[in-house]
Motif scaffolding. Structure first.
Motif, PDB file in Angstrom:
ATOM      1  N   TYR A 138       0.219  -1.445 -14.095  1.00 12.23           N
ATOM      2  CA  TYR A 138      -1.053  -1.485 -13.369  1.00 12.23           C
ATOM      3  C   TYR A 138      -1.346  -2.943 -13.023  1.00 12.23           C
ATOM      4  O   TYR A 138      -1.263  -3.823 -13.883  1.00 12.23           O
ATOM      5  N   VAL A 167      -1.388  -0.311  -7.996  1.00  6.26           N
ATOM      6  CA  VAL A 167      -1.923  -1.614  -7.601  1.00  6.26           C
ATOM      7  C   VAL A 167      -3.270  -1.416  -6.919  1.00  6.26           C
ATOM      8  O   VAL A 167      -3.394  -0.627  -5.972  1.00  6.26           O
ATOM      9  N   GLU A 168      -4.275  -2.144  -7.400  1.00  6.87           N
ATOM     10  CA  GLU A 168      -5.567  -2.204  -6.725  1.00  6.87           C
ATOM     11  C   GLU A 168      -5.766  -3.632  -6.226  1.00  6.87           C
ATOM     12  O   GLU A 168      -5.407  -4.599  -6.905  1.00  6.87           O
ATOM     13  N   SER A 169      -6.334  -3.761  -5.034  1.00  9.74           N
ATOM     14  CA  SER A 169      -6.542  -5.081  -4.456  1.00  9.74           C
ATOM     15  C   SER A 169      -7.914  -5.169  -3.816  1.00  9.74           C
ATOM     16  O   SER A 169      -8.581  -4.150  -3.600  1.00  9.74           O
ATOM     17  N   THR A 174      -3.776  -7.211   1.551  1.00  6.99           N
ATOM     18  CA  THR A 174      -2.973  -7.167   0.328  1.00  6.99           C
ATOM     19  C   THR A 174      -2.456  -5.761   0.083  1.00  6.99           C
ATOM     20  O   THR A 174      -1.300  -5.561  -0.314  1.00  6.99           O
ATOM     21  N   GLU A 175      -3.304  -4.762   0.332  1.00  3.42           N
ATOM     22  CA  GLU A 175      -2.886  -3.374   0.172  1.00  3.42           C
ATOM     23  C   GLU A 175      -1.675  -3.071   1.053  1.00  3.42           C
ATOM     24  O   GLU A 175      -0.703  -2.435   0.611  1.00  3.42           O
ATOM     25  N   VAL A 178       1.608  -4.680  -0.275  1.00  5.85           N
ATOM     26  CA  VAL A 178       2.181  -3.961  -1.417  1.00  5.85           C
ATOM     27  C   VAL A 178       2.793  -2.641  -0.961  1.00  5.85           C
ATOM     28  O   VAL A 178       3.916  -2.290  -1.345  1.00  5.85           O
ATOM     29  N   ALA A 179       2.083  -1.904  -0.130  1.00  3.36           N
ATOM     30  CA  ALA A 179       2.573  -0.608   0.330  1.00  3.36           C
ATOM     31  C   ALA A 179       3.873  -0.749   1.110  1.00  3.36           C
ATOM     32  O   ALA A 179       4.759   0.104   1.014  1.00  3.36           O
ATOM     33  N   ALA A 185       4.620   3.128  -4.512  1.00  4.20           N
ATOM     34  CA  ALA A 185       3.504   2.705  -5.365  1.00  4.20           C
ATOM     35  C   ALA A 185       2.214   3.399  -4.959  1.00  4.20           C
ATOM     36  O   ALA A 185       2.029   3.798  -3.805  1.00  4.20           O
ATOM     37  N   THR A 186       1.316   3.540  -5.924  1.00  6.70           N
ATOM     38  CA  THR A 186      -0.046   3.993  -5.646  1.00  6.70           C
ATOM     39  C   THR A 186      -0.886   2.747  -5.401  1.00  6.70           C
ATOM     40  O   THR A 186      -1.031   1.906  -6.293  1.00  6.70           O
ATOM     41  N   VAL A 187      -1.410   2.608  -4.184  1.00  8.74           N
ATOM     42  CA  VAL A 187      -2.107   1.377  -3.803  1.00  8.74           C
ATOM     43  C   VAL A 187      -3.489   1.729  -3.263  1.00  8.74           C
ATOM     44  O   VAL A 187      -3.640   2.692  -2.505  1.00  8.74           O
TER      45      VAL A 187
END
Length: 262
Positions: A138, A167-169, A174-175, A178-179, A185-187
């Motif tokens: 996480y 991942v939280e942003s 940023t999301e 990461v995606a 991933a779960t973003v």
């Protein structure tokens, strides 16, 4: 322009003693020299020159002519640097082998929270966490500057191994990064990453929790130059460590809640 003192200092960083470094630098200035001449050129006491050049000779950095008095000659700069590089790498390899053979008590991981005062070291600690992950990662990102290629690659590698990456942003940019790098991933974008208050120039940068037993909390400092990151962090490891228990309680409930990531 580089000075002799700088050369001496750098050679000591490569493993020579100060007297060895001074003698080698002195010999590098002349074709050959006796112990007496080396002492004059290097400011090393003559009684210590003999030991220093003998050690340099054993290292392969100095040649000795068996004359009366003895003459000494430094090998070429390139040959010396190559020899020092090989010796340095050999020492690193030996240290790695020796440290790898040590047994570590698992009890040590549950004692204390550890501080890191350098951004590069913070990133290295996170990478060590990710290398050992088995089930879940996480990450809460408040600062886009700390989302480096190295971190994205480590998250992608863990995801490829079947690890759940969450991942939280604080921003859509940023999301998207990461995606794109970690498709499985779960973003999500979250207000949780917002930091409305600062302590002097410090503000929250990221939280990393691995397998709900290792945690790291980071903070960055405002920098005068764009792109420059100054980050500090604290980290802890062990399922019963107070910091881990607290964050696991808060973040674990959040991760498991269907209305957040469901």
């Amino acid at each position: 322009m580089p000075t002799e003192e700088q050369a001496v200092g750098l050679l000591t960083e490569l493993g020579l003693t100060e007297y060895e470094a001074r003698c080698f630098v002195a010999l590098s200035r002349v074709a050959t020299a006796t112990a007496s001449e080396i002492a004059t050129l290097s400011d090393v006491p003559r009684s210590r020159v003999y030991d220093a050049v003998d050690r340099l000779h054993r290292r392969g950095l100095v040649d000795v002519q068996q004359s009366e008095p003895r003459e000494y000659r430094a090998i070429s700069k390139n040959a010396a640097l190559e020899a020092l590089r090989e010796q340095y790498e050999s020492t690193i390899a030996s240290a790695d082998e020796a440290l790898s053979g040590l047994r570590q008590s698992n009890d040590l991981e549950e004692k204390g929270a550890w501080a890191i005062a350098d951004h590069e070291h913070v990133s290295n600690r996170i990478n060590e966490f990710l290398d050992d992950v088995e089930e879940e990662i996480y990450v809460l990102l408040a600062e886009g500057d700390v989302l480096e290629t190295q971190l994205l690659e480590a998250l992608a590698a863990a995801s490829d191994r079947g690890v759940d990456v969450i991942v939280e942003s604080g921003t859509e940019d940023t999301e998207e990064r990461v995606a794109s790098a970690v498709p499985d991933a779960t973003v999500a974008v979250t207000d949780l990453a917002a930091d409305s208050s600062t302590l002097e120039t410090k503000r929250f940068s990221r939280i990393v929790m691995v397998d709900r037993r290792s945690v790291l909390l980071g903070a960055v400092t405002e920098q005068p130059r764009p792109g420059q990151v100054e980050e500090t962090a604290i980290w802890a490891k062990g399922p019963d460590h107070g910091l881990v228990v607290g964050l696991r309680h808060i973040l674990g409930a959040r991760i498991d809640a269907e209305d957040v990531f469901g």
